[in-house]
Design a protein around this motif. Structure first.
Motif, short mmCIF file in Angstrom:
data_model
loop_
_atom_site.label_atom_id
_atom_site.label_comp_id
_atom_site.label_asym_id
_atom_site.label_seq_id
_atom_site.Cartn_x
_atom_site.Cartn_y
_atom_site.Cartn_z
N PRO A 129 5.80 10.36 -1.95
CA PRO A 129 4.58 10.32 -2.76
C PRO A 129 4.71 10.98 -4.12
O PRO A 129 4.06 10.55 -5.08
CB PRO A 129 3.54 11.05 -1.90
N ASP A 159 0.84 -1.20 0.00
CA ASP A 159 0.00 0.00 0.00
C ASP A 159 0.88 1.24 0.00
O ASP A 159 1.89 1.32 0.69
CB ASP A 159 -0.96 -0.02 1.19
N THR A 160 0.49 2.23 -0.76
CA THR A 160 1.32 3.38 -1.09
C THR A 160 2.00 4.05 0.10
O THR A 160 3.21 4.26 0.08
CB THR A 160 0.50 4.42 -1.88
N LYS A 213 7.43 -3.97 -7.65
CA LYS A 213 7.05 -2.66 -8.16
C LYS A 213 7.86 -2.36 -9.41
O LYS A 213 9.02 -2.78 -9.53
CB LYS A 213 7.32 -1.55 -7.12
N ALA A 235 1.02 9.76 -6.26
CA ALA A 235 0.43 9.41 -4.98
C ALA A 235 0.19 10.63 -4.11
O ALA A 235 -0.61 10.57 -3.17
CB ALA A 235 1.32 8.41 -4.24
N ASN A 270 0.06 5.98 -8.77
CA ASN A 270 -1.02 5.02 -8.59
C ASN A 270 -1.80 4.89 -9.88
O ASN A 270 -2.05 5.89 -10.57
CB ASN A 270 -1.97 5.47 -7.47
N GLY A 287 6.02 3.71 0.74
CA GLY A 287 6.90 4.88 0.70
C GLY A 287 7.79 4.98 1.91
O GLY A 287 8.99 5.28 1.80
N SER A 345 5.93 8.34 -6.50
CA SER A 345 5.14 7.12 -6.53
C SER A 345 3.86 7.41 -7.30
O SER A 345 3.19 8.41 -7.06
CB SER A 345 4.81 6.70 -5.09
#
Length: 181
Positions: free
Chosen positions: A62, A50-51, A159, A88, A67, A55, A65
């Motif tokens: 974020p 989960d983001t 990822k 993110a 989504n 992180g 990253s």
């Protein structure tokens, strides 16, 4: 194997060298993608997928990253699925930009079971590479302008690391200014 261009990862590989870390639809799409050699994958703990947690654990802020969110737009009895790629640190403008682009009366995030079954990917790892044919794929301009971003691999374990300009070259992708706010 190579050093990861961002984050705290032990190593990164060309994605096609580690098919165990990417979902089958992603592998199939990468095999036909001219930029596949520029797509890296890292091995990660699925419990940290989960983001926000990801992180913190791997040192990816974020703003680096991305989504991939699956949305469903409805007009009458017709539902249209689409994917939006945003940083993110932002939120997809589902009720404005996305709804209008889908020509829908109502748009919302797709139900988890529908997103998983339609994409063939795991929830929490859905990626824009290997989406179903015909789906609109919109990439926020901030993502496309990023030197590198981290995004799902189709699995919770693993990822993808990819340059924004390479991500924007995926078949059917369209860079959309102000997709996120």
């Amino acid at each position: 194997m190579t050093a990861a261009p961002i984050g705290r990862f032990e190593q990164a590989w060309p994605a096609l060298d580690r098919e165990d870390l990417v979902a089958p639809p992603v592998v199939a799409a990468l095999r036909g993608f001219a930029g596949a050699d520029q797509v890296l994958v890292v091995d990660t703990d699925p419990d940290n997928a989960d983001t926000a947690v990801f992180g913190e654990v791997y040192g990816v802020p974020p703003e680096l990253s991305a989504n991939c969110v699956v949305v469903a737009g409805r007009r009458g009895e017709t539902t249209t699925m689409a994917a939006c790629v945003i940083l993110a640190s932002t939120r997809a403008d589902v009720n404005g930009v996305v709804r209008k682009r889908l020509n829908a009366r109502k748009a919302s995030f797709a139900p988890m079971d529908a997103a998983v079954s339609e994409t063939g990917m795991e929830y929490g790892g859905i990626t824009p590479i290997g989406l179903p044919a015909g789906w609109p794929l919109w990439i926020d301009a901030a993502v496309a302008d990023s030197a590198w971003v981290v995004i799902g691999s189709g699995r919770r374990r693993g990822k993808i690391l990819i340059a924004g300009k390479v991500l924007a070259q995926i078949a059917g992708a369209e860079v959309v200014p102000d997709l996120a706010n």
